[in-house]
Design a protein around this motif. Structure first.
Motif, mmCIF file in Angstrom:
data_model
loop_
_atom_site.group_PDB
_atom_site.id
_atom_site.type_symbol
_atom_site.label_atom_id
_atom_site.label_comp_id
_atom_site.label_asym_id
_atom_site.label_seq_id
_atom_site.Cartn_x
_atom_site.Cartn_y
_atom_site.Cartn_z
ATOM 1 N N LEU A 127 0.835 -1.206 0.000
ATOM 2 C CA LEU A 127 0.000 0.000 0.000
ATOM 3 C C LEU A 127 0.869 1.256 0.000
ATOM 4 O O LEU A 127 2.023 1.214 0.421
ATOM 5 N N PRO A 128 0.322 2.397 -0.480
ATOM 6 C CA PRO A 128 1.073 3.661 -0.425
ATOM 7 C C PRO A 128 1.295 4.107 1.020
ATOM 8 O O PRO A 128 0.548 3.714 1.913
ATOM 9 N N ASP A 129 2.334 4.943 1.221
ATOM 10 C CA ASP A 129 2.724 5.273 2.597
ATOM 11 C C ASP A 129 1.653 6.048 3.361
ATOM 12 O O ASP A 129 1.469 5.847 4.554
ATOM 13 N N TRP A 130 0.918 6.948 2.646
ATOM 14 C CA TRP A 130 -0.114 7.709 3.375
ATOM 15 C C TRP A 130 -1.207 6.796 3.895
ATOM 16 O O TRP A 130 -1.748 6.995 4.975
ATOM 17 N N LEU A 131 -1.513 5.719 3.121
ATOM 18 C CA LEU A 131 -2.554 4.796 3.555
ATOM 19 C C LEU A 131 -2.086 4.004 4.771
ATOM 20 O O LEU A 131 -2.848 3.745 5.703
ATOM 21 N N TRP A 132 -0.801 3.628 4.754
ATOM 22 C CA TRP A 132 -0.259 2.916 5.919
ATOM 23 C C TRP A 132 -0.332 3.792 7.159
ATOM 24 O O TRP A 132 -0.719 3.342 8.242
ATOM 25 N N SER A 133 0.048 5.076 7.026
ATOM 26 C CA SER A 133 -0.040 6.000 8.157
ATOM 27 C C SER A 133 -1.454 6.028 8.713
ATOM 28 O O SER A 133 -1.673 5.941 9.919
ATOM 29 N N LEU A 134 -2.411 6.120 7.792
ATOM 30 C CA LEU A 134 -3.815 6.226 8.185
ATOM 31 C C LEU A 134 -4.290 4.942 8.871
ATOM 32 O O LEU A 134 -4.969 4.988 9.908
ATOM 33 N N LEU A 135 -3.897 3.792 8.288
ATOM 34 C CA LEU A 135 -4.321 2.513 8.857
ATOM 35 C C LEU A 135 -3.752 2.324 10.259
ATOM 36 O O LEU A 135 -4.450 1.889 11.180
ATOM 37 N N LYS A 136 -2.451 2.676 10.412
ATOM 38 C CA LYS A 136 -1.828 2.516 11.733
ATOM 39 C C LYS A 136 -2.482 3.437 12.749
ATOM 40 O O LYS A 136 -2.736 3.039 13.891
ATOM 41 N N THR A 137 -2.758 4.679 12.317
ATOM 42 C CA THR A 137 -3.421 5.622 13.228
ATOM 43 C C THR A 137 -4.770 5.084 13.667
ATOM 44 O O THR A 137 -5.112 5.101 14.862
ATOM 45 N N ALA A 138 -5.545 4.580 12.681
ATOM 46 C CA ALA A 138 -6.870 4.048 13.006
ATOM 47 C C ALA A 138 -6.752 2.878 13.967
ATOM 48 O O ALA A 138 -7.556 2.742 14.907
ATOM 49 N N ALA A 139 -5.721 2.042 13.775
ATOM 50 C CA ALA A 139 -5.540 0.880 14.650
ATOM 51 C C ALA A 139 -5.230 1.334 16.074
ATOM 52 O O ALA A 139 -5.825 0.832 17.038
ATOM 53 N N VAL A 140 -4.313 2.306 16.229
ATOM 54 C CA VAL A 140 -3.965 2.803 17.568
ATOM 55 C C VAL A 140 -5.198 3.409 18.235
ATOM 56 O O VAL A 140 -5.495 3.152 19.408
ATOM 57 N N LEU A 141 -5.940 4.198 17.438
ATOM 58 C CA LEU A 141 -7.136 4.859 17.960
ATOM 59 C C LEU A 141 -8.152 3.819 18.428
ATOM 60 O O LEU A 141 -8.747 3.953 19.511
ATOM 61 N N ALA A 142 -8.327 2.770 17.625
ATOM 62 C CA ALA A 142 -9.287 1.720 17.988
ATOM 63 C C ALA A 142 -8.871 1.042 19.282
ATOM 64 O O ALA A 142 -9.711 0.765 20.156
ATOM 65 N N VAL A 143 -7.559 0.799 19.436
ATOM 66 C CA VAL A 143 -7.079 0.166 20.670
ATOM 67 C C VAL A 143 -7.367 1.057 21.869
ATOM 68 O O VAL A 143 -7.835 0.585 22.922
ATOM 69 N N LEU A 144 -7.116 2.376 21.728
ATOM 70 C CA LEU A 144 -7.350 3.302 22.848
ATOM 71 C C LEU A 144 -8.833 3.347 23.216
ATOM 72 O O LEU A 144 -9.193 3.328 24.400
ATOM 73 N N VAL A 145 -9.706 3.391 22.189
ATOM 74 C CA VAL A 145 -11.151 3.435 22.461
ATOM 75 C C VAL A 145 -11.590 2.147 23.150
ATOM 76 O O VAL A 145 -12.355 2.155 24.122
ATOM 77 N N TRP A 146 -11.053 1.026 22.676
ATOM 78 C CA TRP A 146 -11.416 -0.268 23.258
ATOM 79 C C TRP A 146 -10.934 -0.362 24.713
ATOM 80 O O TRP A 146 -11.654 -0.818 25.588
ATOM 81 N N LEU A 147 -9.700 0.117 24.962
ATOM 82 C CA LEU A 147 -9.155 0.103 26.327
ATOM 83 C C LEU A 147 -10.063 0.895 27.261
ATOM 84 O O LEU A 147 -10.377 0.464 28.370
ATOM 85 N N ALA A 148 -10.481 2.098 26.776
ATOM 86 C CA ALA A 148 -11.332 2.952 27.597
ATOM 87 C C ALA A 148 -12.640 2.249 27.907
ATOM 88 O O ALA A 148 -13.201 2.392 28.992
ATOM 89 N N HIS A 149 -13.126 1.464 26.948
ATOM 90 C CA HIS A 149 -14.387 0.752 27.147
ATOM 91 C C HIS A 149 -14.227 -0.361 28.174
ATOM 92 O O HIS A 149 -15.151 -0.654 28.938
#
Lengths: 188, 309
Positions: free
Chosen positions: B249-271
């Motif tokens: 995948l292009p680098d901007w998409l990887w950045s976005l995917l990784k960010t979304a993954a980190v964000l999802a983990v943080l939201v899940w942790l909070a839950h």
């Protein structure tokens, strides 16, 4: 032209916020007016002197510092919690005379000091050059003074607290579970 | 790192807003699932809630310092947006500052002022309690957080975010400095007063800082919170997860995917995690987190001297 605009905005903003510190009637507003004054200074350092590290650091440190200061100011104030309006100045005439005199002396200094002409182009890393110019050969002294100050702060806190280092694990440090002041923290 | 033209300064906040909406939707989805409702309703929940708050009446108590409260509330999304300006998306960044890490840190510290102002200005005991809670929490998380940031900078030998990404070509910093990464994620929760560290808006103090906020004010504060969480997740990617590096995948998409993954983990942790009492967390912060981040910084410094990184 752009530099001039930035300077004017920052200079007027910093002075106006500084005046506001003594014109507002609440501790919280005074604190944040002072913070605004420092932030204007930080922005000027950042954009005009090209000292990006120092400029951002001024903003970073001042925000944290002012918030901690706000807590202490309100804690030590005469009226409880400081939620009611109060005057920020005492001895109005004397304070006004002193501040005008100091401001005039400092402003006069700007015009009277023969500033050196800027000869060479600015160095590639102005922050490093400034540090070297300020500290120079005294770096070791400054580092040692820093450690001494830090040790003093730690010692002062240790002397001021009612709990000593042996309260936690007993005189021979053999108590199995720490007797922590806060239950269910790191101890029990 | 290539600096984007002016449109980048518009596109970056928009992208941040999309991520923030995603985080809010995921949080609503998890809540709906836990309550036994249809989880898909969660996807539109943030939009519905925003519409409700937009038309809601704004109320205030006598003696409220409206100027301070309003500034505090507005500062939360502003700080998050300013913080994200130094975060690269793939190889592009709005401002590739030589002191990008310090800039991010400074903008994120503005949250201290924002939360305190919002709580103080409300002239309510609950707001005041929330505000003081956040300062105590800040004193506990900020130093370990700074050492986590500094450790990443030491690993790259630069405060420029682009250089930190470049230094992770062989191995991600999350593998070199796992403790710093973990502490960074924890402080990301704290700076968005989210999850186990949401004492500033805790239910036990009737919403704390947010207790007296209603209508648009409440909307801005909540949006700012999600923006801050998204900004902190986005910064984790260039600091610890190799930036846009990845196969196919292009680098901007990887950045976005990784960010979304980190964000999802943080939201899940909070839950999943219950709120921790501030006084307990303060002790953990000073007695555990601070020493371990210092040791981590020492270890990374030795790695750098031995040229292992």
């Amino acid at each position: 032209m752009g530099e001039m605009v930035v300077f004017m905005v920052c200079a007027v903003g910093a002075v106006a916020a500084g005046i506001a510190v003594f014109r507002v009637d609440s501790m919280a507003r005074a604190t944040f007016a002072l913070l605004a004054s420092f932030v204007f200074t930080g922005v000027a350092v950042l954009l005009l002197l090209d000292l990006s590290y120092l400029g951002v650091l001024i903003i970073l440190m001042m925000v944290m510092e002012m918030l901690v200061m706000a807590v202490f100011m309100i804690m030590y104030m005469m009226n409880p919690a400081g939620l009611t309006p109060m005057a920020m100045v005492h001895n109005r005439r004397g304070a006004l005379a002193v501040s005008v005199a100091v401001f005039t002396a400092l402003a006069a200094g700007i015009w009277l000091v023969p500033w050196p002409e800027a000869g060479a182009a600015p160095p590639p890393d102005p922050t490093e050059s400034l540090g070297a110019a300020l500290m120079g050969s005294h770096m070791l002294v400054m580092v040692v003074v820093g450690m001494v100050l830090f040790a003093t702060m730690v010692a002062a806190v240790v002397l001021a607290t009612d709990r000593g280092r042996y309260d936690r694990y007993g005189d021979d440090l053999r108590r199995g579970a720490a007797d922590a002041p806060v239950r269910k923290g790191v101890g029990r | 790192m290539v600096e984007t033209p002016v449109w980048g300064a518009v596109a970056a906040p928009l992208l941040l807003a999309v991520l923030a909406y995603g985080a809010a939707a995921l949080a609503a989805l998890l809540r709906a699932h836990a309550a036994g409702a249809a989880p898909t309703a969660g996807l539109a929940a943030p939009g519905r809630e925003a519409a409700r708050l937009l038309v809601g009446q704004r109320r205030s108590v006598p003696g409220a310092d409206t100027l301070l409260r309003q500034s505090g509330v507005a500062l939360v999304p502003v700080a998050a947006t300013m913080a994200v300006l130094v975060v690269p998306l793939g190889g592009r960044v709005v401002g590739d500052l030589s002191v990008g890490v310090v800039w991010f840190n400074a903008m994120e510290v503005l949250i201290w002022a924002a939360v305190w102002l919002a709580g103080w200005g409300a002239d309510s005991v609950w707001g005041l309690l929330g505000a003081y809670r956040f300062l105590a929490l800040g004193l506990a998380y900020e130093l370990p957080h700074m050492f986590a940031l500094i450790t990443a900078a030491v690993g790259a030998g630069s405060l420029r975010v682009g250089d930190i990404v470049a230094a992770q070509q062989d191995v991600w910093f999350a593998a070199v400095m796992p403790v710093a990464f973990a502490v960074y994620l924890l402080s990301a929760l704290a700076m968005a007063f989210w999850g186990p560290l949401d004492q500033a808006v805790g239910r036990d103090v009737a919403g704390g800082v947010a207790a007296e906020l209603s209508g648009v004010d409440a909307l801005v504060l909540r949006t700012g919170r999600y923006l801050m969480l998204a900004a902190a997740s986005a910064m984790a990617v260039p600091l610890f997860l190799g930036g846009g590096a990845g196969p196919l995948l292009p680098d901007w998409l990887w950045s976005l995917l990784k960010t979304a993954a980190v964000l999802a983990v943080l939201v899940w942790l909070a839950h999943r995690l219950p709120t921790v009492r501030v006084d307990r967390f303060v002790e953990v912060g000073w007695v555990v987190l601070l020493p371990v981040t210092l040791l981590q910084a020492l270890a990374v410094s030795v790695f750098v001297l031995l040229e292992w990184v």
